[in-house]
Design an enzyme around this catalytic site. Structure first.
Site, PDB file in Angstrom:
ATOM      1  CB  THR A 396     -16.953  27.015 -13.130  1.00 56.92           C
ATOM      2  OG1 THR A 396     -16.395  27.244 -11.737  1.00 56.92           O
ATOM      3  CG2 THR A 396     -15.511  26.689 -13.985  1.00 56.92           C
ATOM      4  CD  GLU A 416     -14.547  28.325  -5.775  1.00 52.75           C
ATOM      5  OE1 GLU A 416     -14.938  27.889  -4.983  1.00 52.75           O
ATOM      6  OE2 GLU A 416     -14.020  27.732  -7.034  1.00 52.75           O
ATOM      7  CB  SER A 457     -10.258  22.266  -9.148  1.00 48.54           C
ATOM      8  OG  SER A 457     -11.296  22.395  -9.996  1.00 48.54           O
ATOM      9  CB  SER A 458     -15.065  19.638  -8.776  1.00 50.11           C
ATOM     10  OG  SER A 458     -14.966  19.293  -7.161  1.00 50.11           O
ATOM     11  N   GLY A 478     -20.076  24.430 -12.187  1.00 51.26           N
ATOM     12  CA  GLY A 478     -21.027  23.926 -11.179  1.00 51.26           C
ATOM     13  C   GLY A 478     -20.267  23.361  -9.649  1.00 51.26           C
ATOM     14  N   GLY A 479     -18.871  23.620  -9.545  1.00 54.29           N
ATOM     15  CA  GLY A 479     -18.371  23.468  -8.165  1.00 54.29           C
ATOM     16  C   GLY A 479     -18.282  21.992  -8.199  1.00 54.29           C
TER      17      GLY A 479
END
Length: 581
Positions: A396, A416, A457-458, A478-479
């Site tokens: 991201t 993504e 999402s994070s 970083g997910g």
């Protein structure tokens, strides 16, 4: 000299002019921090032309779509947190991708079994309805001062004239060569003789320049209706592939694009050590999870503890918050999540009791019960226990901008995985997301696929105020590690007394309620790791670089310090309008 003071990688702009790339800058007027020199320069250009922070953020984001196309772009979506200085309020713009109307909870099941994750990623089936352009339009119309034509101008210039491929860019192409080879439009743009473009190569993207020119002329409708919309739908449903390659198509329609809406949502809010914190609400789990962990940590005076013990408590608080995240959080238009309960200080006190001050939990912990703390007469039924935490891409980008009037943007957006689905829209030069793989493939779980739903999402773009005035911003890619990067950076800065550049550069530890904590290369044998050994923390076997954070710090003397990465992701770019002397 320290690496940050030198930070003197010289980039070659258009093959001729050398630009010093520095990850820290202090000054007055507006400021910006991104991972790309060209993107930061685009923001400053717009600020110098009289634009505000919202205008400059869109300009930087559009340029990142050129120079960092594998992590973001108009084929994806994101979350923007905005502080409006005159009104002294914070708003958020949710332009997360949505599932096409054809989606069902069984879309990623084949004969009752979950499909192979990597196969789904590189397919039209993984592509959600892109939200980035609609989000930019909402931001500019509501809070900006400029048009698409004005803010896209710097990015059109970079895409048309080209830029020099650096080592990091070439590495990312190399790691995704197999995916990119499947799609001729992608291979033609990023591969040469079937291999990654080498560092030093000049890369132009006339297709993306044309896409931006189309938006500059036709506005948001030019993306969601007409020829570009048809090209997107065709690329999703019937991906053009190399000879002998077969990938699954999607089921996106022109109506899915035309019906896409961004959401203006109130921010999630909390407090910590005298700070007011504002973050992204659901469907991003970032704000809620970071703030729950901080509420747990607030019960200890971390400044009075040895640093290893403070870091141990950070890891355990993160573990507990992630257990709750995985159990309860998803798109609020589909799930009635107990956010008030999760953010209750009393609930945090209950969760804190589960932490052993001197020893890590032996493995994943159970979710807590926030419902008694919900203070809601319409308490929903408790959801079923969640499945195991799914894989979540770590790719991201985050940027942050302020202007001379005091407006601030903290913005995280994505496609993504590195390179998203791998599908470049022919003729328009941008990659499509694989955001639908952020859903849980099977239930029961709050985050299963449904028509029109936004996957959890994070992303955690955050703005902190102190005594009613901006104190700092922070965010990262970083997910799921976004949450821990933002959380750890806040703890480093607020509790451990690090300058923001030190807080960002410190080794990252990411505990997400697993059997082991993710760490970066070189950490496992370090003195810091040895100091944590008595607490029985466990490190993952495969270390990887975690995140690429960007921040702004608003200093007591009225200056602002922009901070980007000092060593990760090829070093970031921090710029201010007027440097302090």
């Amino acid at each position: 000299m320290t690496q940050r003071l030198v930070a003197t990688i010289l980039l070659t702009a258009l093959g001729t002019v050398a630009i010093a790339k520095t990850p820290v800058a202090t000054g007055t007027g507006g400021a910006v921090a991104t991972i790309s020199e060209q993107a930061s320069q685009s923001a400053i250009t717009i600020l110098d032309r009289g634009g505000n922070a919202i205008d400059a953020a869109v300009a930087a984001a559009a340029t990142l779509g050129v120079t960092d196309p594998f992590s973001c772009g108009i084929g994806g979506g994101g979350f923007m947190v905005v502080y409006l200085a005159k009104e002294k309020r914070v708003i958020t713009i949710d332009h997360r991708e949505t599932a096409p109307a054809a989606f069902t909870p069984a879309v990623f099941l084949d004969n009752g079994k979950e499909m192979d994750f990597d196969t789904v990623v590189a397919s039209g089936q993984s592509v959600g309805v892109p939200g980035t352009v609609r989000g930019w339009d909402e931001a500019l119309r509501r809070y900006g001062t400029m048009s698409f034509r004005q803010v896209l101008s710097p990015a059109i210039d970079v895409a048309g004239k080209g830029f020099t491929v650096n080592t990091n860019f070439s590495r990312l192409v190399d790691e995704n060569t197999d995916k990119f080879r499947r799609f001729p439009a992608t291979a033609a743009l990023y591969l040469k003789d079937g291999k990654a473009l080498p560092p030093g190569a000049q890369l132009k993207n006339p297709g993306l320049a044309q896409a931006y020119r189309t938006l500059a002329k036709g506005g948001v409708k030019a993306f969601y209706e007409g020829p570009m919309a048809r090209a997107i739908v065709d690329a999703v449903n019937r991906p053009a592939t190399a000879p002998g390659v077969t990938v699954r198509g999607g089921a996106m329609t022109l109506a899915d694009l035309a019906n896409y809406e961004a959401r203006i949502r109130p921010p999630v809010r909390s407090t910590y050590r005298g700070l007011e914190l504002y973050g992204m609400p659901l469907p991003s789990s970032g704000g809620v999870t970071v703030f729950e962990a901080l509420n747990i940590l607030e019960g200890w005076d971390l400044t009075a503890l040895p640093r290893p013990q403070a870091e141990h408590l950070y890891l355990e608080a993160s573990r507990l918050a992630f257990a709750d995240r995985n159990a309860y959080l998803a798109d609020p238009e589909y799930i009635d999540a107990p956010v008030a309960g999760l953010l209750s200080k009393e609930y945090a006190a209950q969760r804190r009791k589960l932490v052993d001050m001197n020893q890590a939990a032996s493995g994943p912990v159970a979710a807590g019960d926030p419902y008694p703390f919900q203070r809601d007469a319409s308490v929903p039924l408790r959801p079923a226990s969640p499945a195991a935490l799914r894989q979540e891409s770590a790719h991201t980008t985050h940027l942050t901008v302020s202007d001379k009037e005091g407006n601030i943007v903290s913005y995280t957006f994505t496609i993504e995985s590195w390179g998203g689905s791998g599908i470049v829209v022919p003729g328009y030069g941008f990659l499509l997301n694989n955001e639908m793989t952020d859903f849980d493939f099977a239930g029961p779980a709050p985050n299963v696929p449904e028509a029109g739903k936004r996957p959890r999402s994070s992303m955690a773009p955050t703005i902190a105020l102190k005594d009613g005035k901006p104190a700092f911003t922070i965010g990262s890619p970083g997910g799921a590690t976004i949450i821990t990067t933002v959380l750890q950076t806040i703890v480093n800065h607020v509790d451990l007394g690090m300058r923001m550049d030190q807080a960002i550069d410190a080794p990252r530890l990411s505990e997400r309620n697993g059997t082991a904590t993710d760490v970066e290369p070189g950490f496992a044998g370090s003195p810091q790791a040895a100091a944590l050994a008595p607490f029985r923390q466990r490190w993952a076997a495969k270390p990887e670089e975690i995140g690429a954070a960007n921040a702004l710090v608003f200093n007591p003397d009225g200056t602002v310090t922009a901070v980007s990465e000092g060593h990760r992701h090829g070093i970031g770019s921090a710029l201010v309008q007027k440097r302090a002397h």
